[in-house]
Design a protein around this motif. Structure first.
Motif, PDB file in Angstrom:
ATOM      1  N   LYS A  20       0.711  -1.155  -0.202  1.00 34.20           N
ATOM      2  CA  LYS A  20       0.127  -0.099   0.153  1.00 34.20           C
ATOM      3  C   LYS A  20       0.763   1.191  -0.022  1.00 34.20           C
ATOM      4  O   LYS A  20       0.553   2.217  -0.861  1.00 34.20           O
ATOM      5  CB  LYS A  20      -0.856   0.015   1.210  1.00 34.20           C
ATOM      6  CG  LYS A  20      -2.131  -1.030   1.149  1.00 34.20           C
ATOM      7  CD  LYS A  20      -2.934  -1.258   2.394  1.00 34.20           C
ATOM      8  CE  LYS A  20      -4.008  -2.082   2.225  1.00 34.20           C
ATOM      9  NZ  LYS A  20      -4.820  -2.184   3.649  1.00 34.20           N
ATOM     10  N   VAL A  21       2.112   1.287   0.801  1.00 35.88           N
ATOM     11  CA  VAL A  21       2.846   2.428   0.886  1.00 35.88           C
ATOM     12  C   VAL A  21       3.615   2.692  -0.304  1.00 35.88           C
ATOM     13  O   VAL A  21       3.637   3.802  -0.968  1.00 35.88           O
ATOM     14  CB  VAL A  21       3.936   2.197   1.958  1.00 35.88           C
ATOM     15  CG1 VAL A  21       5.035   3.268   1.866  1.00 35.88           C
ATOM     16  CG2 VAL A  21       3.123   2.377   3.291  1.00 35.88           C
ATOM     17  N   HIS A  25       3.190   5.995  -2.615  1.00 34.07           N
ATOM     18  CA  HIS A  25       4.409   6.633  -3.251  1.00 34.07           C
ATOM     19  C   HIS A  25       4.254   7.016  -4.438  1.00 34.07           C
ATOM     20  O   HIS A  25       4.859   7.945  -4.995  1.00 34.07           O
ATOM     21  CB  HIS A  25       5.637   6.075  -2.580  1.00 34.07           C
ATOM     22  CG  HIS A  25       6.927   6.762  -2.650  1.00 34.07           C
ATOM     23  ND1 HIS A  25       7.202   7.904  -1.999  1.00 34.07           N
ATOM     24  CD2 HIS A  25       7.949   6.440  -3.213  1.00 34.07           C
ATOM     25  CE1 HIS A  25       8.299   8.342  -2.264  1.00 34.07           C
ATOM     26  NE2 HIS A  25       8.741   7.573  -3.294  1.00 34.07           N
ATOM     27  N   LYS A  26       4.101   5.968  -5.166  1.00 33.90           N
ATOM     28  CA  LYS A  26       4.158   5.975  -6.500  1.00 33.90           C
ATOM     29  C   LYS A  26       3.194   7.292  -7.307  1.00 33.90           C
ATOM     30  O   LYS A  26       3.360   7.931  -8.070  1.00 33.90           O
ATOM     31  CB  LYS A  26       3.867   4.742  -7.456  1.00 33.90           C
ATOM     32  CG  LYS A  26       4.836   3.566  -7.349  1.00 33.90           C
ATOM     33  CD  LYS A  26       4.736   2.528  -7.928  1.00 33.90           C
ATOM     34  CE  LYS A  26       5.786   1.420  -8.091  1.00 33.90           C
ATOM     35  NZ  LYS A  26       5.582   0.352  -8.961  1.00 33.90           N
ATOM     36  N   ASP A  27       1.864   7.025  -6.542  1.00 35.24           N
ATOM     37  CA  ASP A  27       1.036   8.217  -6.773  1.00 35.24           C
ATOM     38  C   ASP A  27       1.406   9.392  -6.667  1.00 35.24           C
ATOM     39  O   ASP A  27       1.099  10.584  -7.501  1.00 35.24           O
ATOM     40  CB  ASP A  27      -0.571   7.813  -6.269  1.00 35.24           C
ATOM     41  CG  ASP A  27      -1.436   6.518  -6.634  1.00 35.24           C
ATOM     42  OD1 ASP A  27      -0.791   6.030  -7.774  1.00 35.24           O
ATOM     43  OD2 ASP A  27      -2.149   6.035  -5.865  1.00 35.24           O
ATOM     44  N   ASN A  28       1.984   9.602  -5.355  1.00 34.56           N
ATOM     45  CA  ASN A  28       2.766  11.057  -4.919  1.00 34.56           C
ATOM     46  C   ASN A  28       3.703  11.449  -6.236  1.00 34.56           C
ATOM     47  O   ASN A  28       3.729  12.707  -6.570  1.00 34.56           O
ATOM     48  CB  ASN A  28       3.233  10.861  -3.728  1.00 34.56           C
ATOM     49  CG  ASN A  28       1.932  11.021  -2.780  1.00 34.56           C
ATOM     50  OD1 ASN A  28       0.908  11.295  -2.843  1.00 34.56           O
ATOM     51  ND2 ASN A  28       2.499  10.392  -1.566  1.00 34.56           N
ATOM     52  N   LEU A  29       4.626  10.433  -6.439  1.00 35.34           N
ATOM     53  CA  LEU A  29       5.761  10.871  -7.372  1.00 35.34           C
ATOM     54  C   LEU A  29       4.920  11.266  -8.827  1.00 35.34           C
ATOM     55  O   LEU A  29       5.504  11.970  -9.360  1.00 35.34           O
ATOM     56  CB  LEU A  29       6.623   9.768  -7.480  1.00 35.34           C
ATOM     57  CG  LEU A  29       7.573   9.445  -6.386  1.00 35.34           C
ATOM     58  CD1 LEU A  29       8.223   8.327  -6.480  1.00 35.34           C
ATOM     59  CD2 LEU A  29       8.472  10.658  -5.893  1.00 35.34           C
ATOM     60  N   ARG A  30       3.884  10.247  -9.382  1.00 36.94           N
ATOM     61  CA  ARG A  30       3.270  10.975 -10.622  1.00 36.94           C
ATOM     62  C   ARG A  30       2.774  12.300 -10.570  1.00 36.94           C
ATOM     63  O   ARG A  30       2.815  13.065 -11.417  1.00 36.94           O
ATOM     64  CB  ARG A  30       2.152   9.752 -10.887  1.00 36.94           C
ATOM     65  CG  ARG A  30       2.627   8.529 -11.362  1.00 36.94           C
ATOM     66  CD  ARG A  30       1.524   7.515 -11.867  1.00 36.94           C
ATOM     67  NE  ARG A  30       2.153   6.176 -11.827  1.00 36.94           N
ATOM     68  CZ  ARG A  30       2.048   5.356 -11.254  1.00 36.94           C
ATOM     69  NH1 ARG A  30       1.511   5.494  -9.978  1.00 36.94           N
ATOM     70  NH2 ARG A  30       2.471   3.978 -11.337  1.00 36.94           N
ATOM     71  N   ALA A  31       2.115  12.387  -9.304  1.00 38.77           N
ATOM     72  CA  ALA A  31       1.381  13.898  -9.012  1.00 38.77           C
ATOM     73  C   ALA A  31       2.778  14.956  -9.309  1.00 38.77           C
ATOM     74  O   ALA A  31       2.241  16.120  -9.619  1.00 38.77           O
ATOM     75  CB  ALA A  31       0.778  13.948  -7.877  1.00 38.77           C
TER      76      ALA A  31
END
Length: 76
Positions: A20-21, A25-31
């Motif tokens: 989940k982390v 984290h990947k979603d945040n980096l994409r953003a």
């Protein structure tokens, strides 16, 4: 090597939490505008940690100490 059923169960929980982390984290980096290569590079350490946890759980499972199916029955 995991030595006890409690350690095994805790490791399974850590695997789930770590997955989940990683996704968060990947979603945040994409953003932030990072491309997939940059994201893969930056998440590699935690993915290695996750793989280590999975290997430990699998080794415990293979050793005949416990099966995943038995654990799932106990959770229900």
């Amino acid at each position: 090597m995991l030595q006890a059923k409690d350690e095994y169960i805790e490791t399974l929980k850590r695997i789930e939490q770590t997955e989940k982390v990683i996704e968060l984290h990947k979603d945040n980096l994409r953003a932030l505008g990072m491309n997939e290569n940059q994201i893969d590079y930056s998440t590699q350490p935690i993915i290695c940690f996750l793989e280590q946890l999975k290997e430990e759980a699998e080794q415990y499972n293979i050793s005949g100490n416990l099966t995943l199916a038995c654990l799932q029955d106990q959770k229900d």
